[in-house]
Design a protein around this motif. Structure first.
Motif, PDB file in Angstrom:
ATOM      1  N   ARG A   1      -2.470   9.565  -7.307  1.00  0.00           N
ATOM      2  CA  ARG A   1      -1.269   9.318  -6.510  1.00  0.00           C
ATOM      3  C   ARG A   1      -0.976  10.451  -5.524  1.00  0.00           C
ATOM      4  O   ARG A   1      -0.075  10.321  -4.689  1.00  0.00           O
ATOM      5  CB  ARG A   1      -0.075   9.070  -7.420  1.00  0.00           C
ATOM      6  CG  ARG A   1      -0.183   7.750  -8.192  1.00  0.00           C
ATOM      7  CD  ARG A   1       1.066   7.440  -8.964  1.00  0.00           C
ATOM      8  NE  ARG A   1       2.199   7.208  -8.091  1.00  0.00           N
ATOM      9  CZ  ARG A   1       3.453   7.070  -8.518  1.00  0.00           C
ATOM     10  NH1 ARG A   1       3.726   7.146  -9.815  1.00  0.00           N
ATOM     11  NH2 ARG A   1       4.441   6.856  -7.662  1.00  0.00           N
ATOM     12  N   ASP A   2      -1.738  11.543  -5.598  1.00  0.00           N
ATOM     13  CA  ASP A   2      -1.595  12.624  -4.626  1.00  0.00           C
ATOM     14  C   ASP A   2      -2.695  12.600  -3.571  1.00  0.00           C
ATOM     15  O   ASP A   2      -2.714  13.444  -2.675  1.00  0.00           O
ATOM     16  CB  ASP A   2      -1.609  13.990  -5.331  1.00  0.00           C
ATOM     17  CG  ASP A   2      -0.349  14.240  -6.137  1.00  0.00           C
ATOM     18  OD1 ASP A   2       0.681  13.593  -5.845  1.00  0.00           O
ATOM     19  OD2 ASP A   2      -0.387  15.080  -7.057  1.00  0.00           O
ATOM     20  N   TRP A   3      -3.601  11.638  -3.661  1.00  0.00           N
ATOM     21  CA  TRP A   3      -4.720  11.591  -2.720  1.00  0.00           C
ATOM     22  C   TRP A   3      -4.250  11.239  -1.314  1.00  0.00           C
ATOM     23  O   TRP A   3      -3.329  10.442  -1.108  1.00  0.00           O
ATOM     24  CB  TRP A   3      -5.738  10.539  -3.157  1.00  0.00           C
ATOM     25  CG  TRP A   3      -6.586  10.970  -4.318  1.00  0.00           C
ATOM     26  CD1 TRP A   3      -6.398  12.050  -5.143  1.00  0.00           C
ATOM     27  CD2 TRP A   3      -7.757  10.309  -4.797  1.00  0.00           C
ATOM     28  NE1 TRP A   3      -7.361  12.091  -6.102  1.00  0.00           N
ATOM     29  CE2 TRP A   3      -8.218  11.037  -5.923  1.00  0.00           C
ATOM     30  CE3 TRP A   3      -8.444   9.169  -4.401  1.00  0.00           C
ATOM     31  CZ2 TRP A   3      -9.358  10.663  -6.643  1.00  0.00           C
ATOM     32  CZ3 TRP A   3      -9.573   8.787  -5.121  1.00  0.00           C
ATOM     33  CH2 TRP A   3     -10.029   9.529  -6.222  1.00  0.00           C
ATOM     34  N   MET A   4      -4.918  11.872  -0.351  1.00  0.00           N
ATOM     35  CA  MET A   4      -4.762  11.486   1.047  1.00  0.00           C
ATOM     36  C   MET A   4      -5.895  10.527   1.401  1.00  0.00           C
ATOM     37  O   MET A   4      -6.812  10.306   0.599  1.00  0.00           O
ATOM     38  CB  MET A   4      -4.783  12.723   1.941  1.00  0.00           C
ATOM     39  CG  MET A   4      -3.634  13.683   1.664  1.00  0.00           C
ATOM     40  SD  MET A   4      -3.624  15.134   2.728  1.00  0.00           S
ATOM     41  CE  MET A   4      -3.217  14.392   4.315  1.00  0.00           C
ATOM     42  N   HIS A   5      -5.835   9.973   2.586  1.00  0.00           N
ATOM     43  CA  HIS A   5      -6.846   8.990   2.966  1.00  0.00           C
ATOM     44  C   HIS A   5      -8.245   9.600   2.930  1.00  0.00           C
ATOM     45  O   HIS A   5      -9.212   8.926   2.536  1.00  0.00           O
ATOM     46  CB  HIS A   5      -6.551   8.433   4.358  1.00  0.00           C
ATOM     47  CG  HIS A   5      -7.482   7.336   4.769  1.00  0.00           C
ATOM     48  ND1 HIS A   5      -7.602   6.158   4.062  1.00  0.00           N
ATOM     49  CD2 HIS A   5      -8.377   7.247   5.802  1.00  0.00           C
ATOM     50  CE1 HIS A   5      -8.506   5.384   4.642  1.00  0.00           C
ATOM     51  NE2 HIS A   5      -8.987   6.023   5.690  1.00  0.00           N
ATOM     52  N   GLU A   6      -8.368  10.860   3.286  1.00  0.00           N
ATOM     53  CA  GLU A   6      -9.685  11.498   3.281  1.00  0.00           C
ATOM     54  C   GLU A   6     -10.276  11.562   1.869  1.00  0.00           C
ATOM     55  O   GLU A   6     -11.496  11.518   1.688  1.00  0.00           O
ATOM     56  CB  GLU A   6      -9.590  12.895   3.878  1.00  0.00           C
ATOM     57  CG  GLU A   6      -8.683  13.842   3.136  1.00  0.00           C
ATOM     58  CD  GLU A   6      -8.392  15.113   3.916  1.00  0.00           C
ATOM     59  OE1 GLU A   6      -8.212  16.151   3.260  1.00  0.00           O
ATOM     60  OE2 GLU A   6      -8.333  15.058   5.166  1.00  0.00           O
ATOM     61  N   ASP A   7      -9.407  11.652   0.851  1.00  0.00           N
ATOM     62  CA  ASP A   7      -9.887  11.637  -0.530  1.00  0.00           C
ATOM     63  C   ASP A   7     -10.454  10.272  -0.890  1.00  0.00           C
ATOM     64  O   ASP A   7     -11.473  10.172  -1.596  1.00  0.00           O
ATOM     65  CB  ASP A   7      -8.753  12.001  -1.492  1.00  0.00           C
ATOM     66  CG  ASP A   7      -8.243  13.415  -1.286  1.00  0.00           C
ATOM     67  OD1 ASP A   7      -9.076  14.340  -1.262  1.00  0.00           O
ATOM     68  OD2 ASP A   7      -7.020  13.594  -1.136  1.00  0.00           O
ATOM     69  N   TRP A   8      -9.782   9.213  -0.426  1.00  0.00           N
ATOM     70  CA  TRP A   8     -10.287   7.864  -0.681  1.00  0.00           C
ATOM     71  C   TRP A   8     -11.630   7.652   0.012  1.00  0.00           C
ATOM     72  O   TRP A   8     -12.536   7.038  -0.559  1.00  0.00           O
ATOM     73  CB  TRP A   8      -9.272   6.834  -0.207  1.00  0.00           C
ATOM     74  CG  TRP A   8      -8.011   6.814  -1.009  1.00  0.00           C
ATOM     75  CD1 TRP A   8      -6.785   7.286  -0.631  1.00  0.00           C
ATOM     76  CD2 TRP A   8      -7.840   6.321  -2.339  1.00  0.00           C
ATOM     77  NE1 TRP A   8      -5.865   7.110  -1.634  1.00  0.00           N
ATOM     78  CE2 TRP A   8      -6.491   6.517  -2.698  1.00  0.00           C
ATOM     79  CE3 TRP A   8      -8.702   5.723  -3.263  1.00  0.00           C
ATOM     80  CZ2 TRP A   8      -5.983   6.142  -3.932  1.00  0.00           C
ATOM     81  CZ3 TRP A   8      -8.199   5.343  -4.493  1.00  0.00           C
ATOM     82  CH2 TRP A   8      -6.855   5.556  -4.823  1.00  0.00           C
ATOM     83  N   LEU A   9     -11.768   8.142   1.230  1.00  0.00           N
ATOM     84  CA  LEU A   9     -13.043   8.005   1.928  1.00  0.00           C
ATOM     85  C   LEU A   9     -14.141   8.787   1.216  1.00  0.00           C
ATOM     86  O   LEU A   9     -15.301   8.344   1.146  1.00  0.00           O
ATOM     87  CB  LEU A   9     -12.905   8.491   3.374  1.00  0.00           C
ATOM     88  CG  LEU A   9     -12.011   7.645   4.287  1.00  0.00           C
ATOM     89  CD1 LEU A   9     -11.990   8.237   5.685  1.00  0.00           C
ATOM     90  CD2 LEU A   9     -12.478   6.194   4.335  1.00  0.00           C
ATOM     91  N   ARG A  10     -13.774   9.937   0.672  1.00  0.00           N
ATOM     92  CA  ARG A  10     -14.743  10.761  -0.059  1.00  0.00           C
ATOM     93  C   ARG A  10     -15.255  10.031  -1.301  1.00  0.00           C
ATOM     94  O   ARG A  10     -16.458   9.985  -1.553  1.00  0.00           O
ATOM     95  CB  ARG A  10     -14.090  12.086  -0.446  1.00  0.00           C
ATOM     96  CG  ARG A  10     -14.962  13.019  -1.277  1.00  0.00           C
ATOM     97  CD  ARG A  10     -14.166  14.252  -1.666  1.00  0.00           C
ATOM     98  NE  ARG A  10     -14.879  15.084  -2.615  1.00  0.00           N
ATOM     99  CZ  ARG A  10     -14.327  16.122  -3.267  1.00  0.00           C
ATOM    100  NH1 ARG A  10     -13.056  16.418  -3.047  1.00  0.00           N
ATOM    101  NH2 ARG A  10     -15.037  16.827  -4.112  1.00  0.00           N
ATOM    102  N   VAL A  11     -14.339   9.435  -2.063  1.00  0.00           N
ATOM    103  CA  VAL A  11     -14.775   8.731  -3.271  1.00  0.00           C
ATOM    104  C   VAL A  11     -15.555   7.472  -2.910  1.00  0.00           C
ATOM    105  O   VAL A  11     -16.506   7.100  -3.607  1.00  0.00           O
ATOM    106  CB  VAL A  11     -13.576   8.412  -4.194  1.00  0.00           C
ATOM    107  CG1 VAL A  11     -12.787   7.204  -3.708  1.00  0.00           C
ATOM    108  CG2 VAL A  11     -14.034   8.166  -5.626  1.00  0.00           C
ATOM    109  N   ALA A  12     -15.184   6.812  -1.820  1.00  0.00           N
ATOM    110  CA  ALA A  12     -15.925   5.631  -1.378  1.00  0.00           C
ATOM    111  C   ALA A  12     -17.359   6.001  -1.022  1.00  0.00           C
ATOM    112  O   ALA A  12     -18.301   5.264  -1.331  1.00  0.00           O
ATOM    113  CB  ALA A  12     -15.229   4.989  -0.183  1.00  0.00           C
ATOM    114  N   ALA A  13     -17.526   7.161  -0.372  1.00  0.00           N
ATOM    115  CA  ALA A  13     -18.869   7.613  -0.006  1.00  0.00           C
ATOM    116  C   ALA A  13     -19.704   7.922  -1.243  1.00  0.00           C
ATOM    117  O   ALA A  13     -20.922   7.708  -1.260  1.00  0.00           O
ATOM    118  CB  ALA A  13     -18.770   8.847   0.886  1.00  0.00           C
ATOM    119  N   GLU A  14     -19.058   8.422  -2.302  1.00  0.00           N
ATOM    120  CA  GLU A  14     -19.777   8.712  -3.542  1.00  0.00           C
ATOM    121  C   GLU A  14     -20.159   7.434  -4.276  1.00  0.00           C
ATOM    122  O   GLU A  14     -21.240   7.333  -4.853  1.00  0.00           O
ATOM    123  CB  GLU A  14     -18.923   9.600  -4.458  1.00  0.00           C
ATOM    124  CG  GLU A  14     -18.766  11.025  -3.959  1.00  0.00           C
ATOM    125  CD  GLU A  14     -18.056  11.899  -4.978  1.00  0.00           C
ATOM    126  OE1 GLU A  14     -17.858  11.461  -6.122  1.00  0.00           O
ATOM    127  OE2 GLU A  14     -17.700  13.043  -4.617  1.00  0.00           O
TER     128      GLU A  14
END
Length: 365
Positions: free
Chosen positions: A208-221
Motif C-alpha cells: 500500500r506504500d508502493w508508487m507506480h514505479e514499484d508496480w512496474l518493477r514487479v511486473a518486469a520481474e
C-alpha cells in the motif's frame, strides 16, 4: 438477486448528511457460500474517480496543483504521443472528462492515445486522463496513490475500509467478482497477489506504500519478456476497494454542511465538484462536474457515479447535495446493474439519465 444471478450486494443510505442505514445480502463467493458482511470490501470500479478527484482538489487547495495548468508542466509520461492538444490538457479537463483522451489506449500503440478533440471542447469519458493525473500526483507529492489518499481522505474521514491497493491483511475480506453466477478467482489483483506479496516483504516496503514505479518493477520481474500493463495495478480510475458505509461517508462530505473539518476542501471547491463543467450531450440535462456526473433533470441537482470492472463488479452512488441524502450500492457481478437501477428508482424516486447515456457521444466535428 436470484433471478439476476447476483451473488452479493451491500447498500448504505445517508439522510441529512448522516449514515442511517446499511444492509447486506448474499455471498462473497458463490462457490464457498461465505456471507457478505458490512465490512466486506467490494471493487468500486469507476466510482474510484470521484474519490481521487476529491484528493486532487485537496492538492489544489494546498497550492501543490493548479486546475488550469497543463499537466505536461508537472509530468509527461513517455507513452503519450506527441500532439499539441496533449500539451494543453489540464487537471480540470481530466476531472471533467474533456481532455479528448480515450477511455483506455495501448501504450505500445501511440495512435490509440491520440485525443479526439482539443481539450475542453466536448465530453469524452476517459480513464486515461485520470491515470495520467495519478502519475502527476505521485511526482508532486512523492507518494504512491494509496498512501496519498490515506493521508488526504481515508484516515481523516474515518474511511478505514477503503484502499486503492490490495494487501495481505485485507485479502480475506475482499469479495470475489462473479460471471454467470460463478466466482472468478483469477481476476485482476487476486490472481497475482501470491506473487507480489513476497516482493513487498523482500523490499521491506508494504504494497500500500508502493508508487507506480514499484508496480512496474514487479511486473518486469514477473513477466520479463512482456511489456508491463501499466494500469493493471493500483489505478485512480478504477482500483478502489471499499464498503458501502465507507463510500457513504464520502458522499456525505460532498453534500452541503454548516460545519467542515479543517482537512476538507472549502465550500467553493466542493461546489465546483458538483457544478456543470460540460454537457454530456447538448440539450440533455446530464452533465459532468469535477469527478461527478450531474443529473440536472432531477427535482434538485443530483451528483452520481457508476462503476463496472470487467462485468465482475457493478456499483452506483448518488447524492442530493442540498438535502444531504445519498445512496450507495455495491455488487459483485456484472449482472448487478439491473438490481442497482431498480433500487435507485425505488429509493430516490428518480430515473437517472446516466443509466442509458452513451459516455462517448457523437460530436459535431
Amino acid at each position: 438477486m436470484r433471478l439476476a444471478s447476483l451473488p452479493g450486494l451491500s447498500m448504505a443510505v445517508i439522510k441529512r448528511g448522516n449514515l442511517v442505514w446499511t444492509q447486506v445480502h448474499g455471498v462473497v463467493n458463490a462457490g464457498t457460500g461465505a456471507a457478505v458482511r458490512t465490512d466486506t470490501l467490494f471493487e468500486a470500479a469507476s466510482m474510484s474517480k470521484p474519490v481521487f478527484a476529491y484528493g486532487m482538489l485537496q492538492l489544489v487547495e494546498r497550492g501543490k496543483l493548479e486546475l488550469d495548468r497543463p499537466l505536461v508542466d508537472y509530468y509527461r509520461p513517455s507513452y503519450l504521443p506527441r500532439n499539441p492538444d496533449i500539451d494543453r490538457i489540464t487537471a480540470r479537463h481530466v476531472l471533467a472528462h474533456t481532455s479528448g483522451l480515450p477511455n483506455w489506449g495501448d501504450e505500445n500503440k501511440p495512435e490509440t492515445l491520440q485525443p479526439a478533440f482539443s481539450p475542453g471542447r466536448y465530453f469524452r469519458y476517459s480513464g486515461e486522463g485520470y491515470f495520467w493525473l495519478q502519475l502527476v500526483a505521485e511526482k508532486i507529492t512523492g507518494k504512491g496513490l494509496d498512501a496519498l489518499m490515506r493521508e488526504l481522505l481515508f484516515e481523516p474521514a474515518g474511511m478505514t475500509r477503503s484502499m486503492f491497493a490490495w494487501d495481505e491483511e485485507h485479502l480475506p475480506d475482499i469479495s470475489f467478482g462473479h460471471r454467470g453466477g460463478k466466482a472468478v478467482a483469477s481476476h485482476g489483483m487476486r490472481g497475482v497477489m501470491n506473487l507480489i506479496l513476497p516482493r513487498a516483504t523482500k523490499w521491506g516496503k508494504p504494497v500500500r506504500d508502493w508508487m507506480h514505479e514499484d508496480w512496474l518493477r514487479v511486473a518486469a520481474e514477473l513477466q520479463p519478456d512482456a511489456p508491463p500493463v501499466r494500469v493493471r495495478f493500483q489505478n485512480a480510475a478504477g482500483s478502489l476497494l471499499t464498503t458501502a458505509s465507507d463510500y457513504a461517508r464520502f458522499v456525505s462530505i460532498v453534500c452541503e454542511s454548516p460545519r467542515r473539518a479543517s482537512w476538507e476542501i472549502t465550500d467553493p471547491l466542493r461546489r465546483a465538484m458538483i457544478t456543470k463543467q460540460i454537457a454530456v450531450q447538448q440539450g440533455v440535462p446530464l452533465a459532468w462536474g469535477l469527478g461527478w456526473g450531474l443529473e440536472l433533470g432531477a427535482p434538485r441537482l443530483r451528483f452520481a457515479h457508476e462503476g463496472n470492472n470487467e462485468d465482475l463488479f457493478t456499483s452506483y452512488a448518488t447524492g442530493d447535495a442540498a438535502r444531504g441524502d445519498g445512496l450507495v450500492i455495491l455488487t459483485n457481478a456484472g449482472s448487478g446493474f439491473g438490481i442497482v437501477q431498480r433500487i435507485t428508482r425505488a429509493t430516490t424516486g428518480f430515473d437517472p439519465l446516466s443509466f442509458i447515456a452513451n459516455m462517448d457521444p457523437p460530436r459535431d466535428a
